[in-house]
Design an enzyme around this catalytic site. Structure first.
Site, PDB file in Angstrom:
ATOM      1  N   ASP A 141       0.855  -1.191   0.000  1.00 18.06           N
ATOM      2  CA  ASP A 141       0.000   0.000   0.000  1.00 18.06           C
ATOM      3  C   ASP A 141       0.892   1.242   0.000  1.00 18.06           C
ATOM      4  OD1 ASP A 141      -2.504   1.451   0.375  1.00 18.06           O
ATOM      5  OD2 ASP A 141      -1.726   1.900   2.358  1.00 18.06           O
ATOM      6  N   THR A 168      -3.086   5.541  -3.946  1.00 16.12           N
ATOM      7  CA  THR A 168      -1.953   6.263  -3.349  1.00 16.12           C
ATOM      8  C   THR A 168      -0.642   5.967  -4.077  1.00 16.12           C
ATOM      9  OG1 THR A 168      -1.810   4.450  -1.771  1.00 16.12           O
ATOM     10  CG2 THR A 168      -2.926   6.416  -1.039  1.00 16.12           C
ATOM     11  N   THR A 169      -0.518   4.744  -4.599  1.00 18.80           N
ATOM     12  CA  THR A 169       0.722   4.400  -5.324  1.00 18.80           C
ATOM     13  C   THR A 169       0.736   5.101  -6.677  1.00 18.80           C
ATOM     14  OG1 THR A 169       0.574   2.237  -4.286  1.00 18.80           O
ATOM     15  CG2 THR A 169       2.182   2.473  -6.027  1.00 18.80           C
ATOM     16  N   ASP A 176      -8.865  -0.020   1.585  1.00 17.78           N
ATOM     17  CA  ASP A 176      -8.865   0.507   0.217  1.00 17.78           C
ATOM     18  C   ASP A 176     -10.156   0.137  -0.501  1.00 17.78           C
ATOM     19  OD1 ASP A 176      -6.435   1.520   0.745  1.00 17.78           O
ATOM     20  OD2 ASP A 176      -5.311   0.393  -0.756  1.00 17.78           O
TER      21      ASP A 176
END
Length: 526
Positions: free
Chosen positions: A74, A107-108, A389
């Site tokens: 994550d 987020t990545t 997520d």
């Protein structure tokens, strides 16, 4: 010869003083050199995280200073736990955190995109284009990309993607949890009604959704009943013990009679407390504080099951779920303030003596708990993050049910649209727009690379098919199913998540490009 750190001098009256070199340790980088050093730092961070993008992304192992191990892919977790020193790299950490806080997913991708944009801007700087013109071009390209996202988006009923062997089950749990608590009229999902709890043991397949509250406590006395039907809960934040003065006090007992009198007083007080609780009609006590063996014994004798040492957040959740009131004093207890639940029961696990309490069939049926199981702590923690997520993805669909297609399909479509728009612009910004289009390709490239495919071949093939077939749903086949249409593979991204990625990454790159001077004040000697 090295310059002296200090110079000895005298004033006109002959008094000595020392002149120190204050500026000696200041370091300064400015101009293109400063921007390039920032770009290098940002690229380094983006490259670390790049390999964990997508369903086949690799995990990172992070070891904290006190030896605690986290295994995760994550993006926000990796960056949050990395000890980053460089000031621009810290901006990337904050970038992923703001994406996590606002959207909860992607987020990545946002960091990979920001890294790719900065990489492209380095080439433009080498050509002699001014940083502000590059930033303006990126802004125009971002506007084009967001318009393209709107045009290719579809409306969809709820669905979610999770990378796990138990994909279907986890997706179902996430959707059920969000739909249970969602206020569909206001398009709002109150996250505080969803609690994610985990316990080591069992396998991921044993993960369940509990329509109620789960607390890691058991009944205070082993002989109390392990389940209570039609429970009426007294939720207390006051301890089961005789009242004491608030200030420091000292009690001297000089005779046996006084001691007996004190003991009788305590017993009478305990009796009064239990009577107050029983008179309201309560048949279960949830207490934030502990109570001693005597109180425990009296509660047992009076057939009043009790749970002690229940934490603050859990007490609040129980109050919300059972629609009870949290009561700070025994005198304030009334029948109207009791919480109601259909059944409260103890659950045991395997051969261990661990017990947990489940409060089900609550008055407020919207509170839910997801109970995650796994063979070790790392798997449980990672499953919790994956569920977070997934819940966020479903929440985003409740807020705005438009989606774009995943697997890099949306990024490739936007890249084609931005390249096309760049050809129609006469000013120098067209170079920056083409670079933006090239940076958008970084996400499908990383997806292909992480899935063991040949990145450039795969991307060019999908891109040419998107143009010739005019099908914006074609993306990278990460799972190796032999199907590039993401609609058939059920791979979606919420539109607001993708749009936020583009906007945040572009804003960050603009901020970095505008910094052209870094002055680091010298640190004093220890």
């Amino acid at each position: 010869m090295a310059q002296q750190e200090a110079v000895y001098a005298t004033d006109e009256y002959g008094r000595p003083f020392i002149i120190l070199r204050e500026q000696g340790r200041k370091t300064r980088t400015h101009g293109v050199e400063a921007i390039k050093s920032h770009i290098l730092a940002a690229r380094t961070v983006a490259n670390i995280i790049r390999t964990s993008l997508g369903p086949r992304g690799l995990d990172k192992i992070l070891i904290s200073p006190d030896g605690e191990i986290t295994v995760t892919n994550d993006g926000a977790t990796i960056l949050g736990q990395m000890e980053v020193e460089h000031q621009i790299a810290k901006l990337l950490v904050q970038l992923s955190k703001s994406q996590d806080d606002e959207i909860g997913d992607g987020t990545t991708g946002v960091v990979v995109l920001a890294g790719a944009l900065l990489e492209q801007s380095e080439d433009l700087l080498d050509r002699g284009i001014h940083p502000i013109r590059i930033a303006d071009g990126f802004d125009r390209a971002c506007t084009v990309a967001c318009e393209k996202l709107d045009s290719i988006s579809d409306r969809v009923d709820l669905g979610s993607k999770i990378v796990s062997k138990e994909l279907q089950q986890f997706a179902q749990i996430a959707v059920d949890a969000v739909l249970t608590v969602a206020d569909l009229e206001r398009r709002d999902v109150p996250f505080d009604l969803i609690k994610v709890d985990g316990k080591v043991g069992g396998s991921l397949a044993d993960t369940t959704l509990i329509k109620g509250v789960l607390i890691d406590k058991d009944m205070s006395h082993p002989q109390m009943p392990s389940s209570v039907r039609d429970a009426r809960l007294a939720i207390l934040t006051c301890p089961f013990e005789p009242p004491r003065p608030k200030t420091k006090h000292k009690l001297d007992i000089t005779s046996v009679e006084e001691f007996k009198h004190l003991r009788d007083y305590e017993k009478e007080k305990f009796g009064d407390m239990i009577k107050m609780v029983k008179d309201t009609g309560a048949n279960l006590v949830i207490c934030q504080w502990g109570f001693d063996d005597e109180a425990n014994h009296l509660l047992m004798q009076n057939e009043l099951p009790a749970v002690r040492w229940v934490g603050g957040p859990e007490i609040e959740l129980i109050a919300i779920a059972t629609q009870g009131r949290i009561v700070p004093r025994f005198e304030d207890l009334t029948a109207q303030k009791l919480g109601k639940a259909g059944i409260v029961r103890e659950v045991t696990f395997g051969t261990t003596r661990d017990k947990m309490l489940v409060i089900e069939e609550c008055a407020n049926s919207r509170a839910v708990t997801i109970f995650v199981r796994g063979s070790n702590k790392m798997i449980v923690d990672e499953a919790k993050r994956a569920l977070h997520d997934a819940i966020c993805a479903v929440r985003n669909l409740v807020v705005d049910n438009r989606v774009v297609y995943g697997g890099g399909a949306a990024d490739i479509s936007c890249s084609i649209a931005v390249s096309k728009a760049a050809d129609e612009i006469p000013s120098i910004e067209q170079y920056a727009m083409r670079s933006f289009a090239a940076a958008l390709d970084a996400i499908p490239l990383a997806l292909a690379e992480n899935s063991g495919l040949s990145p450039i071949e795969t991307l060019t093939e999908v891109k040419s098919r998107q143009v010739t077939e005019k099908n914006s749903r074609l993306g990278i086949d990460c799972s190796g199913r032999g199907e590039n249409d993401m609609k058939k593979q059920f791979v979606y991204d919420p539109l607001i998540s993708k749009r936020q990625q583009y906007l945040l990454a572009t804003q960050l790159v603009r901020a970095v490009l505008k910094i052209d001077d870094v002055i680091v004040a010298g640190e004093a000697d220890e």
